[in-house]
Design an enzyme around this catalytic site. Structure first.
Site: not given
Ligand code: ACM
Length: 507
Positions: A229, A310-312
Site C-alpha cells: 500500500h 495488510d495485503e503485501s
C-alpha cells in the site's frame, strides 16, 4: 417503570430504568460542576433544543433544578458513571471520561414532547465492556478535511467510541506532513481514487484533530501502511519502492472497473491492492520508517502507532517477515506500542506486545486465525474488525449505491449480530476490543461516509460497550432504540442511512 423497548439509549447501559415522566428543561435549570463536560453538555443541549442553560460553578447558586456533574471514584470505575434524572439530574463519573459518557447518555434522554423539552426520568449505572472501542477513517483513498474529521469525532464519541484510527497513507496518497521527507506531501498527496482531489494534514492540522479527539476522550491512532500500500511513496521518493507487481486478480478487477493499472512514479487512482512494496533490503527504507515513526510519535499522545502490514501480495514472505520484525521494533524504540493488521502475525519475531487487528471473516479463512493468534503468543493482544460484520464500507444491500461487497453485504442486523470473542480460538482476555473501519474507495464526500457509517457504527458501539448477556442485547431491542437516534443525528446534520430495518422516530 422499566420500558426496554422505548428506552432511547445506544449503546445499552449496564443497568438502566427509564420512565415516561420528564424533568422539564428550561431557563430555570442550572448546570453545576467544574468539569469541562459542563460546557460540552450545555452546548449539546443548546444545539438540540435551542435552550442554553446557565452554568453555575457555585453549587449553592442552584435554583429550581440542576443538572449536577461530579467525579467520585468510589461510585464508578474508569469510564463508568451513574446517572439519575428526577426533579433534578445528577451524573457522577468515575473519571472525566465517565462524566463525558454520562453526558452523552443524558443527551439521548433529552426529548421534545408536547410540553416542550425534557429529560426522561432515569436511573442508570454504566461502564464499558471493552476498554478499546474504535472506528477507523480511511483518509487516503479519499481525503477528508479537518472540519469533516472533527464532525466524525463528535458523532462517534457520542456513541462512546474512544479510539479513532486514521488510515493516513495508501497507494493513492500520503496525507500527513513529515518534515524530514517533505516531498511526501509536496508530491504524493494531491490525488485520490478516481482522480478526485487529494490533500494532506499539516502538523498543526493533525494536532487539532488529536486535541479535539482528546477533549472527547478519544485516542487517535495514526497508521502508515507498510510495506505494501505504498505506491504513493514512489511518486515522492522512487528509490524507496519496488516497481508494481501485477497479480491476476488486480489485472482482471482493473479491467472490470475500467481502472488503469499502477505505473511506477505516476499517481495511482484505481483501488486495486497488492501491487506495491517498499524496498526491504535497502537500509534507507529503515531510515525512512524510523523518521516517519519518530515524527508521528511526537504528534501522538496515545500509546499506539499502526504500521499496516495488510495485503503485501507482491512482497516475498521472507522479506515481509524481515520487514515487519524491524518495523515493529522501530515503533517500540520510539516508545510506542505497534499495531498491525493480522497478516503481520505470520512473522516469527514481531516485537513483543504488538497488537494485532483481525480483519478476516467471522469464520476465519486460510492462515488468518493462526496469524492473529501469534500476536497473543508474543504477549500482545487483538482488536477485532471482522470484515463481514464490522466493515462499515460494505454495502447494506446489493443495490446500495455506495460501498463494496468483497466481504459480504452487511445490513444493520448483520452488523449487530456478532460476538467478538467467538471468532478466534484465543482467550477472551486477549480480545481488548473492536474497531469498525470505514474504507473510502467509494466514499467521495463526508456525506457518503456518513451514509455508510450510520446507523451501523451504533451497532458496533453497542457490541463494544454493552454487556453481551443483558436481556435487552437483542436485535429487536436495538432496532427500536437506535430508531430514537434519528432526531439527534438530524440535529447534528449527519447524513445517516434510513435503513428500512429500523422503525425511525421523529422526536
Ligand atoms: C484491509 O482491509 N486491507 C485491512
Amino acid at each position: 417503570m422499566v420500558l426496554p423497548h422505548s428506552m432511547p439509549l445506544v449503546p445499552l447501559p449496564l443497568s438502566a430504568s427509564v420512565g415516561d415522566d420528564r424533568m422539564p428543561i428550561g431557563d430555570a435549570v442550572r448546570v453545576t460542576g467544574d468539569s469541562p463536560v459542563a460546557a460540552q453538555l450545555i452546548a449539546g443541549i443548546a444545539r438540540r433544543s435551542g435552550i442554553r442553560l446557565p452554568h453555575a460553578t457555585d453549587h449553592s447558586a442552584a435554583t429550581e433544578s440542576t443538572i449536577s456533574l461530579r467525579i467520585d471514584r468510589d461510585v464508578a470505575g474508569p469510564e463508568g458513571y451513574e446517572l439519575t434524572v428526577g426533579e433534578s439530574a445528577e451524573i457522577v463519573g468515575g473519571d472525566e471520561a465517565g462524566l463525558f459518557y454520562g453526558a452523552q447518555t443524558l443527551l439521548q434522554l433529552l426529548r421534545e414532547g408536547d410540553a416542550g423539552w425534557g429529560l426522561l426520568h432515569a436511573r442508570i449505572s454504566d461502564a464499558p465492556r471493552f476498554a478499546r472501542r474504535g472506528v477507523m477513517l480511511d483518509v487516503a483513498r479519499h481525503f477528508f478535511s479537518v472540519a469533516e474529521v472533527l464532525k466524525f469525532i463528535d458523532a462517534t464519541s457520542a456513541l462512546k467510541f474512544n479510539h479513532l484510527h486514521l488510515h493516513l497513507t495508501d497507494d493513492q496518497g500520503w496525507r500527513i506532513r513529515i518534515d524530514s521527507w517533505p516531498r511526501l506531501t509536496e508530491l504524493a498527496s494531491q490525488t485520490a481514487v478516481g482522480g478526485d482531489r487529494g490533500g494532506y494534514y499539516s502538523k498543526d492540522d493533525y494536532r487539532r484533530i488529536v486535541e479535539h479527539a482528546a477533549e472527547r476522550h478519544m485516542i487517535v491512532i495514526p497508521e502508515i501502511d507498510l510495506p505494501g500500500h505504498t505506491h504513493a511513496i514512489g511518486i515522492a521518493y522512487p528509490e524507496l519502492v519496488e516497481s508494481p507487481v501485477l497479480n491476476d486478480s488486480l489485472i482482471a478487477e482493473s479491467a472490470r472497473l475500467e481502472q488503469t493499472l499502477p505505473v511506477k512514479g505516476e499517481p495511482y487512482v484505481g483501488w486495486g491492492v497488492g501491487h506495491s512494496s517498499v524496498r526491504i533490503h535497502e537500509e534507507r527504507t529503515y531510515d525512512f520508517v524510523r523518521d516517519v515513526v519518530r515524527e508521528l510519535a511526537e504528534l501522538t499522545p496515545g500509546p499506539y502507532i499502526h504500521i499496516g502490514g495488510d495485503e503485501s501480495l507482491g512482497t516475498p514472505q521472507a522479506d515481509f517477515d524481515l520487514f515487519v520484525e524491524r518495523a515493529t521494533a522501530i515503533v517500540i524504540e520510539a516508545g510506542k506500542i505497534p499495531v498491525a493488521w493480522h497478516e503481520v502475525g505470520a512473522a516469527a519475531g514481531i516485537a513483543e506486545g504488538t497488537v494485532g487487528q483481525y480483519w478476516g471473516k467471522t469464520t476465519p479463512e486460510g492462515t488468518h486465525a493462526e496469524e492473529a493468534a501469534h500476536f497473543v503468543e508474543r504477549g500482545g493482544a487483538l482488536i477485532m474488525s471482522a470484515a463481514d460484520v464490522a466493515y462499515l464500507d460494505m454495502k447494506y444491500s446489493d443495490d446500495f449505491p455506495l460501498g463494496l461487497t468483497w466481504a459480504g453485504v452487511v445490513d444493520v442486523r448483520t452488523a449487530y449480530e456478532w460476538e467478538p470473542t467467538e471468532v478466534l480460538d484465543v482467550a477472551d482476555s486477549a480480545i481488548i476490543g473492536i474497531e469498525a473501519p470505514l474504507w473510502s474507495e467509494t466514499a467521495r464526500t463526508i456525506g457518503d461516509v456518513e451514509q455508510l457509517v450510520f446507523p451501523r457504527a451504533a451497532a458496533q458501539a453497542e457490541i463494544a460497550w454493552s454487556p453481551h448477556t443483558a436481556p435487552e442485547r437483542t436485535w429487536e431491542s436495538f432496532r427500536s432504540r437506535v430508531a430514537t437516534l434519528a432526531p439527534l443525528w438530524e440535529t447534528a446534520q449527519i447524513d445517516f442511512h434510513r435503513a428500512e430495518e429500523i422503525p425511525w422516530t421523529d422526536r
